[in-house]
Motif scaffolding. Structure first.
Motif, PDB file in Angstrom:
ATOM      1  N   CYS A  19     -40.067  26.015   7.898  1.00  0.00           N
ATOM      2  CA  CYS A  19     -38.672  26.409   8.132  1.00  0.00           C
ATOM      3  C   CYS A  19     -38.640  27.886   8.449  1.00  0.00           C
ATOM      4  O   CYS A  19     -39.478  28.648   7.949  1.00  0.00           O
ATOM      5  CB  CYS A  19     -37.825  26.152   6.890  1.00  0.00           C
ATOM      6  SG  CYS A  19     -37.540  24.403   6.616  1.00  0.00           S
ATOM      7  N   ARG A  21     -36.463  29.941   7.432  1.00  0.00           N
ATOM      8  CA  ARG A  21     -36.228  30.606   6.144  1.00  0.00           C
ATOM      9  C   ARG A  21     -35.726  29.567   5.146  1.00  0.00           C
ATOM     10  O   ARG A  21     -35.264  28.509   5.546  1.00  0.00           O
ATOM     11  CB  ARG A  21     -35.268  31.775   6.403  1.00  0.00           C
ATOM     12  CG  ARG A  21     -33.988  31.761   5.731  1.00  0.00           C
ATOM     13  CD  ARG A  21     -33.201  33.044   5.998  1.00  0.00           C
ATOM     14  NE  ARG A  21     -31.788  32.672   6.074  1.00  0.00           N
ATOM     15  CZ  ARG A  21     -30.911  33.243   6.855  1.00  0.00           C
ATOM     16  NH1 ARG A  21     -31.271  34.205   7.669  1.00  0.00           N
ATOM     17  NH2 ARG A  21     -29.665  32.848   6.826  1.00  0.00           N
ATOM     18  N   LYS A  22     -35.864  29.858   3.878  1.00  0.00           N
ATOM     19  CA  LYS A  22     -35.544  28.861   2.853  1.00  0.00           C
ATOM     20  C   LYS A  22     -34.038  28.859   2.549  1.00  0.00           C
ATOM     21  O   LYS A  22     -33.453  29.902   2.254  1.00  0.00           O
ATOM     22  CB  LYS A  22     -36.321  29.211   1.578  1.00  0.00           C
ATOM     23  CG  LYS A  22     -36.402  28.078   0.591  1.00  0.00           C
ATOM     24  CD  LYS A  22     -37.390  27.019   1.025  1.00  0.00           C
ATOM     25  CE  LYS A  22     -37.323  25.781   0.178  1.00  0.00           C
ATOM     26  NZ  LYS A  22     -38.047  24.656   0.753  1.00  0.00           N
ATOM     27  N   CYS A  23     -33.427  27.698   2.600  1.00  0.00           N
ATOM     28  CA  CYS A  23     -32.016  27.575   2.237  1.00  0.00           C
ATOM     29  C   CYS A  23     -31.880  27.642   0.713  1.00  0.00           C
ATOM     30  O   CYS A  23     -32.783  27.233  -0.013  1.00  0.00           O
ATOM     31  CB  CYS A  23     -31.445  26.262   2.749  1.00  0.00           C
ATOM     32  SG  CYS A  23     -31.533  26.098   4.540  1.00  0.00           S
ATOM     33  N   TYR A  25     -30.334  26.004  -1.494  1.00  0.00           N
ATOM     34  CA  TYR A  25     -30.216  24.791  -2.309  1.00  0.00           C
ATOM     35  C   TYR A  25     -31.448  23.890  -2.175  1.00  0.00           C
ATOM     36  O   TYR A  25     -31.525  22.837  -2.784  1.00  0.00           O
ATOM     37  CB  TYR A  25     -28.992  23.980  -1.839  1.00  0.00           C
ATOM     38  CG  TYR A  25     -29.047  23.654  -0.370  1.00  0.00           C
ATOM     39  CD1 TYR A  25     -29.654  22.487   0.076  1.00  0.00           C
ATOM     40  CD2 TYR A  25     -28.562  24.544   0.585  1.00  0.00           C
ATOM     41  CE1 TYR A  25     -29.751  22.206   1.434  1.00  0.00           C
ATOM     42  CE2 TYR A  25     -28.652  24.276   1.932  1.00  0.00           C
ATOM     43  CZ  TYR A  25     -29.241  23.106   2.353  1.00  0.00           C
ATOM     44  OH  TYR A  25     -29.348  22.843   3.690  1.00  0.00           O
ATOM     45  N   CYS A  26     -32.417  24.301  -1.356  1.00  0.00           N
ATOM     46  CA  CYS A  26     -33.437  23.349  -0.906  1.00  0.00           C
ATOM     47  C   CYS A  26     -34.639  23.267  -1.834  1.00  0.00           C
ATOM     48  O   CYS A  26     -35.292  24.272  -2.112  1.00  0.00           O
ATOM     49  CB  CYS A  26     -33.911  23.742   0.491  1.00  0.00           C
ATOM     50  SG  CYS A  26     -35.182  22.615   1.088  1.00  0.00           S
ATOM     51  N   SER A  30     -41.245  23.160   1.932  1.00  0.00           N
ATOM     52  CA  SER A  30     -41.262  23.809   3.254  1.00  0.00           C
ATOM     53  C   SER A  30     -41.493  25.303   3.040  1.00  0.00           C
ATOM     54  O   SER A  30     -41.218  25.833   1.974  1.00  0.00           O
ATOM     55  CB  SER A  30     -39.944  23.587   3.999  1.00  0.00           C
ATOM     56  OG  SER A  30     -38.905  24.295   3.378  1.00  0.00           O
ATOM     57  N   GLY A  65     -38.206  17.205   7.472  1.00  0.00           N
ATOM     58  CA  GLY A  65     -38.841  18.425   7.010  1.00  0.00           C
ATOM     59  C   GLY A  65     -38.156  19.043   5.817  1.00  0.00           C
ATOM     60  O   GLY A  65     -37.471  18.358   5.072  1.00  0.00           O
ATOM     61  N   GLY A  66     -38.346  20.378   5.834  1.00  0.00           N
ATOM     62  CA  GLY A  66     -38.783  21.215   6.937  1.00  0.00           C
ATOM     63  C   GLY A  66     -37.908  21.118   8.169  1.00  0.00           C
ATOM     64  O   GLY A  66     -36.846  20.534   8.164  1.00  0.00           O
ATOM     65  N   THR A  67     -38.426  21.718   9.218  1.00  0.00           N
ATOM     66  CA  THR A  67     -37.687  21.782  10.469  1.00  0.00           C
ATOM     67  C   THR A  67     -38.581  21.335  11.616  1.00  0.00           C
ATOM     68  O   THR A  67     -39.248  22.159  12.257  1.00  0.00           O
ATOM     69  CB  THR A  67     -37.177  23.232  10.725  1.00  0.00           C
ATOM     70  OG1 THR A  67     -36.482  23.691   9.570  1.00  0.00           O
ATOM     71  CG2 THR A  67     -36.249  23.291  11.920  1.00  0.00           C
ATOM     72  N   ASN A  99     -32.768  21.596  13.557  1.00  0.00           N
ATOM     73  CA  ASN A  99     -31.868  22.638  13.083  1.00  0.00           C
ATOM     74  C   ASN A  99     -31.177  23.206  14.324  1.00  0.00           C
ATOM     75  O   ASN A  99     -31.845  23.440  15.338  1.00  0.00           O
ATOM     76  CB  ASN A  99     -32.692  23.720  12.374  1.00  0.00           C
ATOM     77  CG  ASN A  99     -31.827  24.831  11.839  1.00  0.00           C
ATOM     78  OD1 ASN A  99     -31.144  25.520  12.588  1.00  0.00           O
ATOM     79  ND2 ASN A  99     -31.832  24.983  10.534  1.00  0.00           N
ATOM     80  N   ARG A 136     -28.393  29.180   5.534  1.00  0.00           N
ATOM     81  CA  ARG A 136     -28.770  28.514   6.788  1.00  0.00           C
ATOM     82  C   ARG A 136     -29.058  29.565   7.863  1.00  0.00           C
ATOM     83  O   ARG A 136     -28.414  30.615   7.907  1.00  0.00           O
ATOM     84  CB  ARG A 136     -27.634  27.593   7.276  1.00  0.00           C
ATOM     85  CG  ARG A 136     -27.246  26.517   6.302  1.00  0.00           C
ATOM     86  CD  ARG A 136     -28.279  25.445   6.160  1.00  0.00           C
ATOM     87  NE  ARG A 136     -28.506  24.701   7.389  1.00  0.00           N
ATOM     88  CZ  ARG A 136     -29.416  23.738   7.500  1.00  0.00           C
ATOM     89  NH1 ARG A 136     -30.197  23.422   6.466  1.00  0.00           N
ATOM     90  NH2 ARG A 136     -29.578  23.088   8.632  1.00  0.00           N
TER      91      ARG A 136
HETATM   92  S1  SF4 Z   1     -35.893  21.828   4.793  1.00  0.00           S
HETATM   93 FE1  SF4 Z   1     -33.808  21.983   5.590  1.00  0.00          FE
HETATM   94  S2  SF4 Z   1     -32.634  22.554   3.796  1.00  0.00           S
HETATM   95 FE2  SF4 Z   1     -34.772  22.995   3.273  1.00  0.00          FE
HETATM   96  S3  SF4 Z   1     -35.107  25.155   3.820  1.00  0.00           S
HETATM   97 FE3  SF4 Z   1     -35.648  23.914   5.613  1.00  0.00          FE
HETATM   98  S4  SF4 Z   1     -33.768  23.862   6.867  1.00  0.00           S
HETATM   99 FE4  SF4 Z   1     -33.183  24.494   4.801  1.00  0.00          FE
END
Ligand code: SF4
Length: 397
Positions: A19, A21-23, A25-26, A30, A65-67, A99, A136
């Motif tokens: 990803c 960058r890390k969201c 809540y996630c 990733s 994912g991930g992305t 994304n 996000r």
């Molecule tokens: S997997 Fe989805 S929710 Fe988790 S950090 Fe990556 S984009 Fe954000």
């Protein structure tokens, strides 16, 4: 390398663990990454795919994912070439998660031309401040631009993901997001209530008292969602998933699945109906003929194992028949159609009507369950509390 006994597996999940960058809540596995690491991952994945391919005859593929949309054209080409080489394509449903910040017309066209026929876009919110709060990488404008790009590339089966009960999200903000999201006229809508998972930034904020949960507001948002999605022609078929009932994509109508709308996600229906699937990539879980196996959730370790010619499986568990059946019951009750007793008997090898009488009686008595001679399902209220209802079927391994 895959042991093949029994019918081939029809479903494949591939985890792309990168990803931008890390969201906040996630809790999925990733991490941010360089192009070199992604190249190494792609080579390992192609190798892993070759080992599992003899056990696959695909109806659904899901790259999550991930992305996955972070992969560049060359990396995607390598993966799709490998899938073709092993005769895994075309698949009736081939989904890639995107994304909105990483969709280009070139990439979208490549995916479409090479057999991807469904995109799932992680929108989450259309409120700029909430997108920031969630961490996000995309803006609301990017959502609309990417949506147009995907349509232009020929995608006629699109899902969008939305989140509700986000800290700071009022009912009015949720309502505005729903209005704009439904106007995009997607074929499918997936929604998620924010959950505070350990090891996430949002969980730390909850612990520090910076945000708080509001269950009443979450319920009001869920009710609004069900009502608005239904009014927009999207049929609820799972707790938080909605789809168009009539097939509208240019591709030939797929053989219908029982009890779900035409645009239901077949890959997820397979999960909820207790079907087998292989899982590839770091952190991916597979469930094949009663054995659940999980790959190392560490990309470097995953690549090292594969490069040494070994599967990268961290753990595997063979569930008891009763444990499997309980899980199958619990997952399937997330679907609006619930479980037809005969279907459950075929899938799980035991009878809900005799094995889980007490659980069904309890749910019917408190208004969360509905029972007919043919099936058991959760009521509208029961669906809201499906996780709690599921507990009555779990626990015996
Ligand atoms: S997997 Fe989805 S929710 Fe988790 S950090 Fe990556 S984009 Fe954000």
């Amino acid at each position: 390398m895959a042991k093949t006994h029994g019918d081939p597996i029809k479903s494949l999940y591939v985890h792309v663990p990168f990803c931008a960058r890390k969201c906040s809540y996630c809790a999925f596995y990733s991490e941010p990454s360089t192009g070199e690491e992604i190249n190494r991952y792609v080579s390992a994945l192609v190798r892993e795919l070759g080992w599992v391919a003899p056990d696959l005859k695909l109806e659904s593929v899901f790259f999550g994912g991930g992305t996955p949309s972070l992969l560049n054209l060359k990396q995607w080409t390598d993966i799709l070439d490998a899938m073709e080489k092993h005769r895994l394509l075309p698949a009736s449903e081939f989904t890639v998660e995107c994304n909105p910040a990483t969709v280009s017309l070139d990439k979208a066209r490549l995916l479409r031309e090479r057999g991807v026929n469904r995109i799932s876009m992680g929108v989450q919110s259309l409120d700029e401040q909430l997108l920031d709060r969630l961490g996000r990488v995309h803006s609301r404008d990017m959502v609309f631009r990417s949506w147009d790009t995907l349509r232009k590339a020929g995608f006629d089966n699109l899902n969008l993901d939305l989140m509700f009960a986000i800290p700071g999200q009022t009912l009015a903000i949720w309502d505005a997001t729903l209005t704009e999201a439904l106007a995009l006229d997607s074929e499918h809508l997936s929604t998620y209530e924010v959950i505070y998972e350990e090891d996430t930034a949002l969980f730390a904020q909850l612990q520090a008292g910076e945000v708080k949960e509001d269950e009443d507001l979450a319920c009001a948002m869920f009710e609004e969602l069900v009502q608005r999605a239904g009014a927009a022609g999207l049929e609820q078929y799972e707790v938080a998933n909605f789809a168009r009932p009539v097939w509208r994509a240019a591709a030939p109508v797929r053989p219908p699945l029982p009890d779900v709308p035409a645009h239901a996600c077949r890959h997820n229906v397979n999960y909820w109906r207790g079907g087998s699937f292989h899982g590839l990539g770091p952190g991916a879980t597979g469930y094949v003929r009663g054995v659940r196996a999980r790959n190392w959730a560490n990309t470097q370790l995953y690549c090292e194992q594969i490069e040494k010619g070994r599967r990268a499986i961290e753990s595997s568990e063979c569930l008891s028949p009763r444990g499997r059946a309980g899980e199958t019951a619990a997952f399937g009750l997330r679907m609006v159609a619930g479980w037809p007793f005969e279907t459950f008997l075929q899938v799980a090898g035991c009878d809900l009507r005799t094995e889980w009488v007490a659980a069904m009686d309890e749910l019917v008595a408190n208004g969360w369950g509905e029972r007919t001679p043919e099936r058991f399902r959760l009521s509208a209220e029961g669906l809201r509390f499906a996780d709690s209802a599921a507990q009555l079927f779990l626990g015996s391994k």
